[in-house]
Design a protein around this motif. Structure first.
Motif, short mmCIF file in Angstrom:
data_model
loop_
_atom_site.label_atom_id
_atom_site.label_comp_id
_atom_site.label_asym_id
_atom_site.label_seq_id
_atom_site.Cartn_x
_atom_site.Cartn_y
_atom_site.Cartn_z
N PHE A 164 27.92 -2.86 29.69
CA PHE A 164 26.67 -3.63 29.79
C PHE A 164 26.70 -4.57 30.99
O PHE A 164 25.76 -4.59 31.78
N ALA A 165 27.76 -5.35 31.12
CA ALA A 165 27.82 -6.36 32.18
C ALA A 165 28.31 -5.75 33.49
O ALA A 165 29.38 -6.09 34.00
N THR A 166 27.53 -4.81 34.03
CA THR A 166 27.87 -4.16 35.30
C THR A 166 26.69 -4.25 36.26
O THR A 166 25.54 -4.40 35.82
N VAL A 167 26.98 -4.15 37.54
CA VAL A 167 25.93 -4.20 38.55
C VAL A 167 24.95 -3.04 38.36
O VAL A 167 23.73 -3.22 38.45
N PHE A 168 25.47 -1.86 38.06
CA PHE A 168 24.61 -0.68 37.89
C PHE A 168 23.65 -0.87 36.72
O PHE A 168 22.46 -0.56 36.83
N THR A 169 24.15 -1.40 35.60
CA THR A 169 23.30 -1.62 34.43
C THR A 169 22.17 -2.58 34.75
O THR A 169 21.01 -2.33 34.40
N MET A 191 19.52 -0.96 37.05
CA MET A 191 18.63 -0.08 36.29
C MET A 191 17.69 -0.90 35.41
O MET A 191 16.52 -0.56 35.26
N LEU A 192 18.21 -1.96 34.84
CA LEU A 192 17.38 -2.83 34.00
C LEU A 192 16.24 -3.43 34.80
O LEU A 192 15.08 -3.45 34.36
N LEU A 193 16.55 -3.89 36.00
CA LEU A 193 15.53 -4.47 36.86
C LEU A 193 14.51 -3.42 37.30
O LEU A 193 13.30 -3.68 37.30
N THR A 228 17.06 0.51 48.32
CA THR A 228 17.58 -0.84 48.10
C THR A 228 17.59 -1.63 49.40
O THR A 228 17.59 -1.07 50.50
N SER A 229 17.62 -2.94 49.27
CA SER A 229 17.70 -3.86 50.42
C SER A 229 18.47 -5.10 49.99
O SER A 229 18.71 -5.33 48.80
N PHE A 230 18.86 -5.91 50.98
CA PHE A 230 19.49 -7.21 50.71
C PHE A 230 20.65 -7.11 49.72
O PHE A 230 20.63 -7.70 48.63
N GLY A 231 21.62 -6.34 50.06
CA GLY A 231 22.82 -6.27 49.23
C GLY A 231 22.68 -5.46 47.97
O GLY A 231 23.33 -5.75 46.96
N GLY A 232 21.82 -4.45 48.00
CA GLY A 232 21.72 -3.55 46.86
C GLY A 232 20.60 -3.85 45.89
O GLY A 232 20.50 -3.21 44.84
#
Length: 347
Positions: free
Chosen positions: A52-57, A60-62, A187-191
């Motif tokens: 859950f606490a991952t950048v990828f999650t 995708m949530l955003l 993506t932009s600005f650091g992913g």
């Protein structure tokens, strides 16, 4: 101006003074709903820290909440005026269909390799289509005086029916690859996903409009007491027309963003978008009785169902529990709003 002045001021020796910041925070709907969101994130982080606490999650949530957030910005204005708009989901579908058909027509039937000139034409077609339905809603509600519930219930079915007619009941799948590549998953600005950046900009503009401009002050005034607003010189009819125009415009934009993300009109995927945007707005502390609300609260309200869904999927909990949890939070938010309203009226 998220609440009437008497909610945040007390009289001392004939002068108005604000109560302590802590007391104002505890009395705010946004404060409590933000605690719910933080608690949910903490629980799912503990239950599934590596998933859950991952950048990828969170990416995708955003991404998955961006379209709903744009819809909910418009819904916030509508509900603050003590109105409702059940048609936004159907208008989103209609606008996406118009954009897709426009880009197909300009590309000779296959828009997959279309350039940015065709894409821009599709965007313009989408926002014009959405604004048209906003104009219809606004005219029938503000000028003709028909209740918002009835008007938008009717236009919900009408917009969806016309969308089906445009492509004989099927989805449009011919969407420019460049649109999906840049706006859908770019993506932009650091992913940070570009789709999220667009939603953030729209939300910030909505917050500025609601909380710092005359348009926002009039929105709160109309929702608090339309007759008093009219007697104070506010053009209530014209203002309501503008609010529904804005909501239609944003629904049209959301339709285009959805097209970019899904590379299809995905009619079935948006069947409950109207209810989801209403739920998110109300869960965020915007009062169904009008006159109270904030854009920050709406953002939080959008993320609560999204976090629940993502967390339940990761922890392998059935989706049905998500519906129960969201329903419970929604009822609690309305109960809290009614409780605060009774307190204000008793003073």
């Amino acid at each position: 101006m998220s609440a009437p002045a008497k909610d945040i001021q007390t009289t001392v020796d004939g002068e108005f003074v604000k109560p302590p910041l802590g007391k104002r925070l505890v009395g705010a709907n946004t404060f409590w709903i933000s605690l719910v969101l933080v608690a949910l994130i903490a629980v799912f982080t503990v239950l599934a820290p590596g998933q859950f606490a991952t950048v990828f999650t969170f990416q995708m949530l955003l991404n998955e909440t961006s379209v709903l957030l744009v819809l909910s910005v418009g819904m916030t204005f509508v509900i603050i005026t003590s109105g409702i708009d059940l048609s936004v989901g159907s208008v989103l579908i209609f606008a996406g269909m118009v954009a897709g058909k426009t880009m197909e027509a300009l590309s000779g039937g296959d828009a997959s390799h279309a350039g940015w000139g065709v894409i821009t034409a599709g965007l313009v077609a989408a926002v014009l289509a959405g604004t048209l339905w906003g104009l219809i809603n606004g005219f029938l509600i503000a000028v003709a005086g028909i209740p918002p519930l009835i008007v938008t219930l009717g236009t919900m079915g009408a917009a969806l029916g016309v969308a089906y007619l445009l492509n004989n009941g099927s989805d449009v799948h011919s969407v420019p690859t460049e649109l999906n590549k840049v706006l859908g998953y770019g993506t932009s600005f650091g992913g940070i996903p570009n789709l999220v950046l667009v939603a953030v900009v729209i939300t910030l503009i909505g917050a500025w409009l609601l909380h710092t401009t005359r348009f926002g002050r009039y929105t709160f005034a109309v929702g608090s007491n339309a007759e008093a607003a009219r007697r104070s010189g506010i053009g209530v009819t014209a203002h309501l027309l503008k609010v529904y125009l804005l909501t239609g415009f944003l629904a049209g934009l959301a339709g285009f963003l959805s097209l970019a993300f899904y590379t299809s009109t995905t009619i079935s995927a948006h069947a409950t978008d109207n209810l989801n945007s209403i739920s998110a707005t109300v869960m965020g502390g915007t009062s169904l009785f009008g006159g109270v609300g904030s854009m920050l609260g709406t953002v939080i309200g959008v993320f609560i169902p999204a976090v629940l869904k993502k967390g339940f999927n990761i922890t392998h909990v059935q989706d049905y529990w998500q519906q129960i949890a969201v329903g419970a939070v929604l009822i609690a938010a309305v109960w809290f709003d009614q409780r605060q309203r009774r307190k204000r009226n008793s003073r």
